[in-house]
Each structure stands twice: as structure tokens, then as C-alpha cells.
Scaffold this active site. Structure first.
Site, PDB file in Angstrom:
ATOM      1  N   SER A  90      26.458 -52.350  -4.510  1.00  0.00           N
ATOM      2  CA  SER A  90      26.518 -53.434  -3.756  1.00  0.00           C
ATOM      3  C   SER A  90      25.655 -53.710  -2.878  1.00  0.00           C
ATOM      4  CB  SER A  90      27.606 -53.240  -2.806  1.00  0.00           C
ATOM      5  OG  SER A  90      27.649 -54.507  -2.311  1.00  0.00           O
ATOM      6  N   HIS A 104      23.839 -62.368  -3.138  1.00  0.00           N
ATOM      7  CA  HIS A 104      24.756 -60.748  -2.501  1.00  0.00           C
ATOM      8  C   HIS A 104      25.087 -60.530  -4.525  1.00  0.00           C
ATOM      9  CE1 HIS A 104      29.130 -59.540  -3.567  1.00  0.00           C
ATOM     10  NE2 HIS A 104      28.444 -58.553  -2.709  1.00  0.00           N
ATOM     11  N   ARG A 108      31.863 -52.572  -9.662  1.00  0.00           N
ATOM     12  CA  ARG A 108      31.900 -51.630  -8.637  1.00  0.00           C
ATOM     13  C   ARG A 108      33.536 -51.317  -9.700  1.00  0.00           C
ATOM     14  NH1 ARG A 108      33.686 -56.370  -6.306  1.00  0.00           N
ATOM     15  NH2 ARG A 108      35.471 -57.035  -6.853  1.00  0.00           N
TER      16      ARG A 108
END
Length: 302
Positions: A90, A104, A108
Site C-alpha cells: 500500500s 494512492h 493485496r
């Protein structure tokens, strides 16, 4: 499930991205390894007061547990009583120059196990961009990069994940988007493990191609206190979203994750004002009138 391949990819992705960002900024990232008492740990790579980035972090985490927090089982009651393993990368990057957007990205994986039953697994991730002074060609480039990353997985995938991103990164209490979006996906397990893993890799690998050209184009744009003041005000929206609505932040805090790594996404300089409105016809008003309205960005000029 053997998660070695996942860990090799995620740690390699972190290293590659940090290397590109260090080359762009000119200053090294700090490396901070940590261990989670309940199981697992991670490596946080941080920069603060760099030559270009005011603050940024690229985190790898691999955490495990015997039971899931309430934020997870509330929407997936079938996972109650299962051990779990979550892993991914992240990042959030806050440039100093207000003409350079914040960005951003995260990719995952999640696996929940119970003796005698099949593992439950899925992937999630995406990327989005948050400008303060928008440029249509920059947004178009970012979205084209997202589209191209997803093109091998179906003609409709980009449109689906773009819409999901618009819906997810929305401040309900403000009735406005966080930025100009990108793509977002979660609970991905359709089409089999290999397809889902490949799609997740394609998104992760596309991030620097989507974002760094935008920064390179805008990094030398002159700015003054007015632009910095507006940037700080709009950064407040970023903080509000992450602390009120973001599922990853809530999961991390509720599952005993490392607070410093979870909250590295917050910008270093932020301002709030009471009921502030931009001046009509100003560049600040243009952000609200043009760029904070979800739309088809692919037709922007190159």
C-alpha cells in the site's frame, strides 16, 4: 495455500517502486521493519521532507491471526472462526508542489483457513489520483494507464472497476469524490487464482507508468502561498476519507496493525475551515466544477 509466490511478488513490487521514487525525488527512503505481536509484520519505506515528496510511504505488510476483527466478519459472517492471512503493498504519495496530485495505490491478498474446509481467498486493490489543480490531460493519462493494465482481462473490466472506484472513494458526509478516481476492486476470486493474481500484478506494475509522467510534467510549475493554502485545505478531505470511510484503515486499526504504518497515508500539512467556498471563476473553483465530477476521462488530450 502456499503464499510464497504472493510474498515474492509484493516484496519485489515494493522494492521496484521505491527505487523509481528515489530516483525521481533524489533522496533515499527510510526503511522501517516491524513485527506484529499477534502474528506477522512488515516493512515500511518512508520519505519525509524529500526534494520533491513532502511525505510518502510504500508499505509491505504480511499479517496473520486466529480470528477476524468485527469490520471483516460483519460483512462476511462465513469467515467467523477462521484463521487468516493478509498480505500486500500500500502506498500514498504527497508531493510538495500543489500542481502535482496526491496518489494512492494498493494491491493485496487475503486467505482465510479452517481445518477440513477449502480456503477462502480473494484479491483486492487499485489506484486513484487526487489533484488540487486539475489538468485534463494528466487525468486522461492516468486513466488510460489503468485501462491498459486491465485490458487483457476483459473489455468491460476497466469500466467496472472505474465505476467501483468512483463509488468507493466518495465522502458521503461531504457529498463529493475524493479526487478523479482510477480503478478499485475487492473480493476478487472469479476466474480462478491465476487470473486474479495476474490481474492484481498488472495493476501494481502499472502504477509508476500512470503516475510518474504526471509528476514529471508538473514538478517545476511555479506556486505560491495561495496554492499551498488550498492544497492544505483539500488535504483535509483526504484525512476525513481515510479515517471515516476507508476499509483498509479500519481493518488495520481493528486487527492490531502497526499504527505508524497505517497512518503514514495522512498528509503532513493540513487545514480545515468553516464552510469555506472557492471564489467563482477561480482555479480552485474549477476543481469542484470540473474535476470532482465523475466522468469518462479517456477522451482527454494527450
Amino acid at each position: 495455500m502456499d503464499t510464497t509466490r504472493l510474498k515474492d511478488y509484493f516484496t519485489g513490487l515494493q522494492s521496484r517502486i521505491v527505487g523509481e521514487l528515489e530516483a525521481f525525488d533524489g533522496q533515499p527512503f527510510r526503511t522501517d521493519s516491524w513485527v506484529r505481536p499477534e502474528g506477522g509484520g512488515g516493512v515500511s519505506r518512508l520519505i519525509e521532507e524529500g526534494d520533491f515528496f513532502e511525505r510518502g510511504g510504500v508499505n509491505f505488510s504480511h499479517v496473520t491471526g486466529n480470528s477476524l476483527p468485527a469490520s471483516a466478519t460483519a460483512v462476511r459472517p462465513q469467515l467467523a472462526g477462521r484463521s487468516w492471512e493478509a498480505m500486500g503493498v500500500s502506498l500514498v504519495l504527497h508531493p510538495r508542489n500543489p500542481y502535482c496530485p496526491t496518489a494512492h495505490m494498493n494491491v493485496r491478498s487475503f486467505v482465510a483457513s479452517k481445518a477440513g474446509e477449502d480456503d477462502v481467498w480473494w484479491f483486492g486493490g487499485g489506484m486513484d489520483m487526487t489533484p488540487y489543480y486539475g489538468q485534463r490531460e494528466d487525468v486522461a493519462h492516468f486513466h488510460r494507464s489503468c485501462r491498459d493494465a486491465l485490458a487483457p482481462f476483459g473489455d468491460d473490466v476497466y469500466a467496472k472497476y472505474k465505476g467501483w472506484c468512483d463509488d468507493y472513494f466518495f465522502l458521503k458526509h461531504r457529498n463529493e469524490p475524493r479526487g478523479v478516481g482510477g480503478v478499485f476492486f475487492d473480493d476478487l476470486n472469479e476466474g480462478g487464482f491465476e487470473r486474479c493474481f495476474s490481474l492484481t500484478q498488472s495493476v501494481g506494475d502499472a502504477f509508476t507508468r500512470a503516475y510518474l509522467p504526471v509528476l514529471a510534467k508538473r514538478r517545476d510549475t511555479p506556486y505560491g502561498e495561495r496554492e499551498r493554502d488550498f492544497q492544505a485545505y483539500r488535504r483535509g478531505r483526504y484525512v476525513e476519507f481515510n479515517l471515516v470511510w476507508d476499509r483498509g484503515t479500519l481493518f488495520g486499526l481493528q486487527s492490531g496493525g502497526r499504527t505508524e504504518s497505517i497512518l503514514m497515508s495522512l498528509p503532513p500539512v493540513v487545514k480545515w475551515r468553516y464552510d469555506w467556498k472557492p471564489e467563482a471563476g477561480s482555479p480552485e473553483a474549477e476543481l469542484y466544477e470540473v474535476f470532482l465530477k465523475p466522468q469518462d476521462w479517456l477522451e482527454g488530450s494527450c
